[in-house]
Design an enzyme around this catalytic site. Structure first.
Site, mmCIF file in Angstrom:
data_model
loop_
_atom_site.group_PDB
_atom_site.id
_atom_site.type_symbol
_atom_site.label_atom_id
_atom_site.label_comp_id
_atom_site.label_asym_id
_atom_site.label_seq_id
_atom_site.Cartn_x
_atom_site.Cartn_y
_atom_site.Cartn_z
ATOM 1 N N THR A 56 -28.430 -40.149 -13.938
ATOM 2 C CA THR A 56 -28.901 -40.371 -15.455
ATOM 3 C C THR A 56 -29.007 -38.954 -15.911
ATOM 4 O O THR A 56 -29.241 -38.663 -17.287
ATOM 5 C CB THR A 56 -29.979 -41.046 -15.667
ATOM 6 O OG1 THR A 56 -31.073 -40.624 -14.945
ATOM 7 C CG2 THR A 56 -29.863 -42.709 -15.012
ATOM 8 N N GLY A 93 -38.052 -56.151 -16.739
ATOM 9 C CA GLY A 93 -38.835 -55.937 -17.960
ATOM 10 C C GLY A 93 -39.111 -57.484 -18.557
ATOM 11 O O GLY A 93 -40.421 -57.771 -18.744
ATOM 12 N N HIS A 149 -35.975 -50.436 -19.238
ATOM 13 C CA HIS A 149 -35.768 -52.015 -19.194
ATOM 14 C C HIS A 149 -36.089 -52.327 -20.669
ATOM 15 O O HIS A 149 -36.982 -51.802 -21.429
ATOM 16 C CB HIS A 149 -36.358 -52.693 -18.203
ATOM 17 C CG HIS A 149 -37.765 -52.506 -18.177
ATOM 18 N ND1 HIS A 149 -38.486 -52.256 -16.816
ATOM 19 C CD2 HIS A 149 -38.812 -52.203 -18.959
ATOM 20 C CE1 HIS A 149 -39.597 -51.923 -16.927
ATOM 21 N NE2 HIS A 149 -40.069 -52.124 -18.199
ATOM 22 N N GLY A 165 -26.309 -45.543 -21.947
ATOM 23 C CA GLY A 165 -25.384 -46.454 -22.758
ATOM 24 C C GLY A 165 -24.015 -46.399 -22.027
ATOM 25 O O GLY A 165 -23.056 -46.999 -22.346
ATOM 26 N N THR A 225 -31.428 -43.292 -5.998
ATOM 27 C CA THR A 225 -32.162 -42.430 -6.863
ATOM 28 C C THR A 225 -33.194 -41.584 -6.039
ATOM 29 O O THR A 225 -33.072 -41.780 -4.747
ATOM 30 C CB THR A 225 -32.916 -43.152 -8.041
ATOM 31 O OG1 THR A 225 -33.706 -42.508 -8.835
ATOM 32 C CG2 THR A 225 -34.057 -44.313 -7.255
ATOM 33 N N THR A 280 -30.550 -46.572 -20.403
ATOM 34 C CA THR A 280 -31.004 -45.192 -20.539
ATOM 35 C C THR A 280 -29.798 -44.300 -21.222
ATOM 36 O O THR A 280 -29.886 -43.406 -21.620
ATOM 37 C CB THR A 280 -31.310 -44.605 -19.259
ATOM 38 O OG1 THR A 280 -32.212 -45.658 -18.823
ATOM 39 C CG2 THR A 280 -31.809 -43.101 -19.131
ATOM 40 N N ASN A 334 -35.517 -42.124 -16.132
ATOM 41 C CA ASN A 334 -34.056 -42.512 -15.501
ATOM 42 C C ASN A 334 -34.106 -44.236 -15.547
ATOM 43 O O ASN A 334 -33.143 -44.707 -15.588
ATOM 44 C CB ASN A 334 -33.755 -42.085 -14.301
ATOM 45 C CG ASN A 334 -34.843 -42.346 -13.249
ATOM 46 O OD1 ASN A 334 -35.979 -42.505 -13.508
ATOM 47 N ND2 ASN A 334 -34.622 -42.085 -11.787
ATOM 48 N N ALA A 335 -35.240 -44.697 -15.290
ATOM 49 C CA ALA A 335 -35.328 -46.246 -15.447
ATOM 50 C C ALA A 335 -35.294 -46.660 -16.872
ATOM 51 O O ALA A 335 -35.659 -46.042 -17.992
ATOM 52 C CB ALA A 335 -36.506 -46.814 -15.001
ATOM 53 N N ASP A 352 -31.599 -52.744 -13.323
ATOM 54 C CA ASP A 352 -31.204 -53.538 -14.248
ATOM 55 C C ASP A 352 -30.998 -55.080 -14.102
ATOM 56 O O ASP A 352 -30.083 -55.788 -14.760
ATOM 57 C CB ASP A 352 -29.853 -52.839 -14.941
ATOM 58 C CG ASP A 352 -29.806 -51.609 -15.132
ATOM 59 O OD1 ASP A 352 -30.644 -51.260 -15.691
ATOM 60 O OD2 ASP A 352 -28.895 -50.856 -14.634
HETATM 61 P P1 IMP Z 1 -30.846 -40.735 -10.867
HETATM 62 O O1 IMP Z 1 -31.902 -41.673 -10.771
HETATM 63 O O2 IMP Z 1 -30.822 -40.444 -12.465
HETATM 64 O O3 IMP Z 1 -31.176 -39.434 -9.941
HETATM 65 O O4 IMP Z 1 -29.542 -41.364 -10.630
HETATM 66 C C1 IMP Z 1 -29.076 -41.630 -9.425
HETATM 67 C C2 IMP Z 1 -28.425 -43.057 -9.404
HETATM 68 O O5 IMP Z 1 -29.196 -44.235 -9.808
HETATM 69 C C3 IMP Z 1 -27.331 -43.174 -10.329
HETATM 70 O O6 IMP Z 1 -26.176 -43.837 -9.854
HETATM 71 C C4 IMP Z 1 -28.057 -43.853 -11.501
HETATM 72 O O7 IMP Z 1 -27.119 -44.517 -12.375
HETATM 73 C C5 IMP Z 1 -28.897 -44.823 -10.883
HETATM 74 N N1 IMP Z 1 -29.925 -45.272 -11.533
HETATM 75 C C6 IMP Z 1 -31.232 -44.613 -11.640
HETATM 76 N N2 IMP Z 1 -31.911 -45.456 -12.431
HETATM 77 C C7 IMP Z 1 -31.369 -46.629 -12.633
HETATM 78 C C8 IMP Z 1 -31.905 -47.539 -13.349
HETATM 79 O O8 IMP Z 1 -32.963 -47.887 -13.689
HETATM 80 N N3 IMP Z 1 -30.827 -48.796 -13.337
HETATM 81 C C9 IMP Z 1 -29.812 -48.682 -12.817
HETATM 82 N N4 IMP Z 1 -29.220 -47.729 -12.042
HETATM 83 C C10 IMP Z 1 -30.200 -46.348 -12.069
HETATM 84 MG MG MG Z 2 -32.272 -50.243 -16.349
#
Ligand code: IMP
Ligand code: MG
Length: 426
Positions: free
Chosen positions: A131, A20, A44, A302, A239, A300, A41-42, A16
């Site tokens: 996420t 983007g 932007h 909120g 992640t 993603t 999970n990402a 974050d």
């Molecule tokens: P996952 O990627 O959903 O397995 O989440 C694993 C960790 O990475 C968690 O703490 C999420 O909040 C964090 N996370 C995953 N993708 C992002 C992103 O794009 N921005 C910020 N945190 C992320």
């Molecule tokens: Mg993000």
């Protein structure tokens, strides 16, 4: 022969950082944009002349009709959310003629989301606060050699056979029952997704080779951030993909020596969403002020993001891994009107000894930052500036202090607002 220009854009913190906006800027004259890793999970946000878009899977070069947009082999691709995102973008006039999906990308299905949820539940107080998009379980299956690759969507019958085999294994290993663990649940969807995505699924290797040969401009669009990298991040609160420079090259299938720029994106303060150590966290009124002012809520999920002072110790660590050539400092407008700003320049452990950035999450939680203070700036002063030189001295000094924490890198961009033109290029 014309030399290709290949830039990797990488989040320097916990995601974050405002990638983007930078990718959108660089994509405007890129021939090829490649998303290499991570999944939906990402997220932007891109704000351009067509409006505001929250992207999760589609590469940010999609707004330029001349740019080829590749979703590489390293991506965890949920066909359901991809189709939803494409529908929303399509309704707003975005065309997908230049979208290519690597046949090798791994598919995320509803059973991955189900497993993500149940693993988080089982972790109890040690949960990662994922996420819940099923990304970890998708990469687990990939490593276990039971993943389903995007190319299977071209052969729905074979895809169903593979699904039946994998789901039988899942039912055996999971002590749970649910409709998403049975192949029938996917029957219609696999056909639908296959029909909708088949034209996009094609090999990427030759396209990349030809463009390297032609001397094209490439942008490798990173997802998440360095400190969330599966190997180099704050494990286990990370992640499930490699979000650092090597991961972008592997996920794209790009020869490493083609790379000539590594752009590190840093928010002018620190944020983190999800569990894990964060030494500079501001669990106070100032943190709340920055969160509100910066709309620091996940694109993603909120969820409110945790907010803190800029962490120069973590930035140097990110630089050691990625070797940034260029730095973008984003969102200095969010910090406007804060009188005194701080940057962490060192850590001490609980015994008072200086310590480097520890990637062990438990030790990171115990680190106490040492700070240097900087004078703030006002919103009016920032709004007036259309070049870096026009920024108030205090803002320039602050940005330069951030970059000084990463020797050898140079300041190339400063973000002063959300809009496309609110980016100072140096
Ligand atoms: P996952 O990627 O959903 O397995 O989440 C694993 C960790 O990475 C968690 O703490 C999420 O909040 C964090 N996370 C995953 N993708 C992002 C992103 O794009 N921005 C910020 N945190 C992320
Ligand atoms: Mg993000």
């Amino acid at each position: 022969m014309k030399q290709p220009q290949v830039s990797a854009v990488i989040g320097g913190q916990w995601g974050d950082e405002g990638k983007g906006k930078i990718v959108d800027y660089l994509a405007a004259d890129a021939d090829v944009v490649i998303r290499s890793q991570g999944g939906d999970n990402a997220g932007h946000t891109v704000l351009n002349e067509r409006g505001k878009f929250g992207l999760h899977l589609v590469p940010a070069g999609i707004f330029n009709p001349d740019t080829i947009n590749i979703m590489g082999a390293g991506v965890a691709l949920n066909p359901k959310t991809l189709l939803k995102e494409m529908k929303e973008l399509g309704e707003r006039g975005v065309s997908f003629d230049n979208l290519i999906i690597s046949p090798k990308a791994h598919l995320a299905f509803d059973y991955h989301l189900f497993i993500d949820q149940s693993q988080e539940h089982a972790r109890g107080k040690n949960r990662i606060e994922t996420t819940k998009r099923g990304i970890g379980p998708t990469y687990m299956d990939k490593a276990e050699r039971i993943g389903l690759q995007a190319k299977l969507l071209l052969e729905p019958d074979r895809c169903m056979e593979e699904l039946a085999r994998v789901l039988a294994l899942k039912r055996k290993h999971l002590d749970q029952d649910n409709e998403v663990l049975y192949p029938e649940y996917y029957e219609d969807f696999v056909k639908e997704a296959g029909a909708a995505l088949k034209d996009f699924i094609r090999p990427t290797e030759r396209i990349i080779e030809e463009h390297l040969h032609k001397g094209s401009r490439f942008v490798l669009e990173g997802a998440h951030g360095t400190l969330l990298d599966l190997d180099h991040g704050t494990y286990p609160m990370v992640t499930a993909s490699n979000s650092t420079v090597g991961g972008l090259l592997v996920g794209a299938g790009m020869p490493p020596l083609a790379l000539n720029k590594v752009v590190g994106i840093f928010k002018s303060y620190q944020t983190r969403v999800g569990a894990g150590g964060m030494p500079t966290e501001l669990d106070n009124e100032l943190g709340e002020h920055i969160r509100t002012r910066g709309h620091e809520f996940g694109t993603t999920t909120g969820r409110p993001r945790r907010v803190g002072f800029f962490d120069g110790v973590a930035a140097l660590y990110a630089h050691r891994i990625n070797g940034f050539t260029d730095i973008a400092v984003t969102r200095i407008d969010t910090l406007a009107d804060v009188k005194e700003l701080k940057i962490a320049t060192g850590y001490k452990d609980t015994a008072g000894w200086p310590t480097d950035f520890p990637t062990d999450n438990t030790r990171l939680s115990d680190c106490i930052p040492a700070y240097e203070s900087y004078e703030g700036w006002t919103e009016a002063e920032i709004a007036k500036a259309s070049t870096f030189d026009e920024l108030p001295l205090s803002a320039k000094a602050y940005c330069e202090a951030i970059v000084t924490s990463m020797p050898g890198a140079k300041l190339s961009f400063v973000g002063v607002g959300q809009a496309r033109n609110q980016l100072l290029v140096i």
